[in-house]
Write an enzyme that holds these catalytic residues in place. Structure first.
Site, PDB file in Angstrom:
ATOM      1  N   LYS A  37       0.810  -1.203   0.000  1.00 23.65           N
ATOM      2  CA  LYS A  37       0.000   0.000   0.000  1.00 23.65           C
ATOM      3  C   LYS A  37       0.854   1.269   0.000  1.00 23.65           C
ATOM      4  O   LYS A  37       0.357   2.371  -0.272  1.00 23.65           O
ATOM      5  CB  LYS A  37      -0.864   0.022   1.282  1.00 23.65           C
ATOM      6  CG  LYS A  37      -1.756  -1.162   1.471  1.00 23.65           C
ATOM      7  CD  LYS A  37      -2.403  -1.090   2.857  1.00 23.65           C
ATOM      8  CE  LYS A  37      -3.132  -2.367   3.172  1.00 23.65           C
ATOM      9  NZ  LYS A  37      -3.454  -2.469   4.603  1.00 23.65           N
ATOM     10  N   GLU A  92       7.505   2.155  -6.357  1.00 24.46           N
ATOM     11  CA  GLU A  92       7.623   1.727  -4.951  1.00 24.46           C
ATOM     12  C   GLU A  92       7.748   2.942  -4.053  1.00 24.46           C
ATOM     13  O   GLU A  92       8.240   3.992  -4.481  1.00 24.46           O
ATOM     14  CB  GLU A  92       8.890   0.874  -4.783  1.00 24.46           C
ATOM     15  CG  GLU A  92       8.689  -0.610  -4.947  1.00 24.46           C
ATOM     16  CD  GLU A  92       8.008  -1.244  -3.724  1.00 24.46           C
ATOM     17  OE1 GLU A  92       7.369  -0.529  -2.936  1.00 24.46           O
ATOM     18  OE2 GLU A  92       8.128  -2.461  -3.577  1.00 24.46           O
ATOM     19  N   ASP A  93       7.344   2.796  -2.789  1.00 24.69           N
ATOM     20  CA  ASP A  93       7.622   3.873  -1.835  1.00 24.69           C
ATOM     21  C   ASP A  93       9.054   3.750  -1.320  1.00 24.69           C
ATOM     22  O   ASP A  93       9.739   4.740  -1.132  1.00 24.69           O
ATOM     23  CB  ASP A  93       6.615   3.871  -0.671  1.00 24.69           C
ATOM     24  CG  ASP A  93       6.538   2.534   0.041  1.00 24.69           C
ATOM     25  OD1 ASP A  93       6.888   1.498  -0.569  1.00 24.69           O
ATOM     26  OD2 ASP A  93       6.135   2.504   1.218  1.00 24.69           O
ATOM     27  N   ASP A  96      14.267  -1.361   0.118  1.00 20.15           N
ATOM     28  CA  ASP A  96      15.090  -1.521   1.324  1.00 20.15           C
ATOM     29  C   ASP A  96      16.002  -2.737   1.120  1.00 20.15           C
ATOM     30  O   ASP A  96      17.069  -2.622   0.517  1.00 20.15           O
ATOM     31  CB  ASP A  96      14.129  -1.681   2.515  1.00 20.15           C
ATOM     32  CG  ASP A  96      14.832  -1.743   3.853  1.00 20.15           C
ATOM     33  OD1 ASP A  96      16.060  -1.608   3.899  1.00 20.15           O
ATOM     34  OD2 ASP A  96      14.138  -1.948   4.879  1.00 20.15           O
ATOM     35  N   LYS A 124      17.012   2.919  -0.054  1.00 14.92           N
ATOM     36  CA  LYS A 124      17.784   2.717   1.178  1.00 14.92           C
ATOM     37  C   LYS A 124      18.774   1.573   0.958  1.00 14.92           C
ATOM     38  O   LYS A 124      18.375   0.417   0.855  1.00 14.92           O
ATOM     39  CB  LYS A 124      16.812   2.386   2.318  1.00 14.92           C
ATOM     40  CG  LYS A 124      17.479   2.321   3.657  1.00 14.92           C
ATOM     41  CD  LYS A 124      16.464   2.143   4.761  1.00 14.92           C
ATOM     42  CE  LYS A 124      17.176   2.103   6.101  1.00 14.92           C
ATOM     43  NZ  LYS A 124      16.288   1.717   7.182  1.00 14.92           N
ATOM     44  N   PHE A 148      13.405   4.515  11.448  1.00 16.17           N
ATOM     45  CA  PHE A 148      12.202   4.072  10.757  1.00 16.17           C
ATOM     46  C   PHE A 148      11.452   5.290  10.222  1.00 16.17           C
ATOM     47  O   PHE A 148      11.323   6.292  10.913  1.00 16.17           O
ATOM     48  CB  PHE A 148      11.357   3.324  11.794  1.00 16.17           C
ATOM     49  CG  PHE A 148      10.274   2.488  11.222  1.00 16.17           C
ATOM     50  CD1 PHE A 148      10.558   1.228  10.714  1.00 16.17           C
ATOM     51  CD2 PHE A 148       8.956   2.937  11.207  1.00 16.17           C
ATOM     52  CE1 PHE A 148       9.544   0.435  10.183  1.00 16.17           C
ATOM     53  CE2 PHE A 148       7.943   2.159  10.682  1.00 16.17           C
ATOM     54  CZ  PHE A 148       8.241   0.905  10.171  1.00 16.17           C
ATOM     55  N   ASP A 155       4.096   3.586   6.888  1.00 16.21           N
ATOM     56  CA  ASP A 155       3.288   3.334   8.079  1.00 16.21           C
ATOM     57  C   ASP A 155       4.111   2.773   9.232  1.00 16.21           C
ATOM     58  O   ASP A 155       5.184   2.206   9.035  1.00 16.21           O
ATOM     59  CB  ASP A 155       2.176   2.317   7.756  1.00 16.21           C
ATOM     60  CG  ASP A 155       2.729   0.899   7.594  1.00 16.21           C
ATOM     61  OD1 ASP A 155       3.630   0.695   6.757  1.00 16.21           O
ATOM     62  OD2 ASP A 155       2.276  -0.007   8.328  1.00 16.21           O
ATOM     63  N   ARG A 161       0.153   6.837   7.518  1.00 17.05           N
ATOM     64  CA  ARG A 161       0.357   6.940   6.075  1.00 17.05           C
ATOM     65  C   ARG A 161      -0.140   8.282   5.540  1.00 17.05           C
ATOM     66  O   ARG A 161       0.298   8.752   4.506  1.00 17.05           O
ATOM     67  CB  ARG A 161      -0.392   5.815   5.342  1.00 17.05           C
ATOM     68  CG  ARG A 161       0.147   4.419   5.595  1.00 17.05           C
ATOM     69  CD  ARG A 161      -0.432   3.473   4.567  1.00 17.05           C
ATOM     70  NE  ARG A 161      -0.413   2.079   4.978  1.00 17.05           N
ATOM     71  CZ  ARG A 161       0.566   1.222   4.686  1.00 17.05           C
ATOM     72  NH1 ARG A 161       1.608   1.618   4.010  1.00 17.05           N
ATOM     73  NH2 ARG A 161       0.485  -0.033   5.078  1.00 17.05           N
TER      74      ARG A 161
HETATM   75  C1  PRP Z   1       7.280  -2.079   2.173  1.00 18.06           C
HETATM   76  C2  PRP Z   1       7.453  -1.140   0.977  1.00 18.06           C
HETATM   77  C3  PRP Z   1       8.092  -2.001  -0.070  1.00 18.06           C
HETATM   78  C4  PRP Z   1       8.865  -3.027   0.729  1.00 18.06           C
HETATM   79  C5  PRP Z   1      10.328  -2.722   0.676  1.00 18.06           C
HETATM   80  O1  PRP Z   1       6.093  -2.787   2.010  1.00 18.06           O
HETATM   81  O2  PRP Z   1       6.226  -0.624   0.559  1.00 18.06           O
HETATM   82  O3  PRP Z   1       7.145  -2.615  -0.906  1.00 18.06           O
HETATM   83  O4  PRP Z   1       8.404  -2.958   2.081  1.00 18.06           O
HETATM   84  O5  PRP Z   1      11.059  -3.583   1.489  1.00 18.06           O
HETATM   85  P1  PRP Z   1      12.137  -4.599   0.938  1.00 18.06           P
HETATM   86  O6  PRP Z   1      12.971  -3.880  -0.071  1.00 18.06           O
HETATM   87  O7  PRP Z   1      12.915  -4.965   2.167  1.00 18.06           O
HETATM   88  O8  PRP Z   1      11.411  -5.775   0.344  1.00 18.06           O
HETATM   89  P2  PRP Z   1       5.314  -3.508   3.190  1.00 18.06           P
HETATM   90  O9  PRP Z   1       5.429  -4.986   2.980  1.00 18.06           O
HETATM   91  O10 PRP Z   1       5.742  -2.957   4.511  1.00 18.06           O
HETATM   92  O11 PRP Z   1       3.823  -3.129   2.891  1.00 18.06           O
HETATM   93  P3  PRP Z   1       3.121  -1.700   2.679  1.00 18.06           P
HETATM   94  O12 PRP Z   1       3.558  -1.185   1.323  1.00 18.06           O
HETATM   95  O13 PRP Z   1       1.679  -2.045   2.717  1.00 18.06           O
HETATM   96  O14 PRP Z   1       3.538  -0.776   3.801  1.00 18.06           O
END
Ligand code: PRP
Length: 178
Positions: A37, A92-93, A96, A124, A148, A155, A161
């Site tokens: 999301k 993507e947001d 990581d 990141k 964080f 979130d 959010r």
């Molecule tokens: C977060 C974010 C990315 C992902 C990145 O999603 O939106 O999609 O983590 O992390 P990574 O590079 O370590 O895979 P999350 O699963 O927290 O769901 P959300 O988007 O609903 O917050």
């Protein structure tokens, strides 16, 4: 919480990234795929900065064992657009560890995308685990601190959010430390 990116800074970078994407995709019919999301806020703002033909769709990917390092990913919500032979831009947001991006990229490749590019609001590198990750071509902000992030789509336990800027969470902001 501590302010990291103001609304104005976000708007400025989003305009710049949108311009770059528009320039690179002149004459193309771009399929923009948001990974839910977290992407919603940035995707909406980025979208109106992109000129030319675009179509949008969304997918949701989640970890089987959320919160653990080894959590395998699964597709929770699929696209309803035909991806075959399309020029795709993943939005993507945050990238990581890179696990989510890798999963989404491989999935779109398997569905026959002609080209796949990636845009992320925050990149990141600190916890990046995968070496064979595709290039993240469009990046609004590089973030290399341990704190964080919340706000503007990010979130903490599904809250915050809706904040219009990005903040670093401080120790006292975590209400549930289990
Ligand atoms: C977060 C974010 C990315 C992902 C990145 O999603 O939106 O999609 O983590 O992390 P990574 O590079 O370590 O895979 P999350 O699963 O927290 O769901 P959300 O988007 O609903 O917050």
């Amino acid at each position: 919480m501590k302010l990291l990116y103001t609304r104005e800074e976000i708007e400025k970078r989003t305009r710049e990234v949108g311009k770059q994407i528009s320039k690179d995709h002149q004459g193309k019919d771009l399929l923009i795929i948001g990974v839910l999301k977290g992407c919603v806020m940035w995707l909406s703002h980025l979208l109106i900065e992109i000129e030319g033909n675009t179509e949008i769709d969304f997918m949701t990917v989640s970890s089987y064992m959320r919160g653990t390092e080894s959590g395998e990913l699964k597709l929770v919500q699929d696209l309803d657009t035909v991806v075959k032979n399309r020029d795709v831009l993943i939005v993507e947001d945050i990238v990581d560890t890179g696990k989510t991006l890798k999963y989404v990229y491989e999935y779109l490749k398997s569905r026959g995308a002609r080209s796949i590019e990636i845009a992320t609001f925050v990149n990141k590198m600190q916890r990046r685990q995968l070496n064979d990750l595709p290039e993240v071509k469009y990046i609004a902000f590089e973030y290399d601190e341990p704190e964080f992030l919340i706000g503007y789509g990010f979130d903490y336990k599904q809250r915050y959010r809706n904040l219009p800027a990005v903040y670093k969470m401080e120790e006292s902001d975590f209400w549930d430390k289990e």
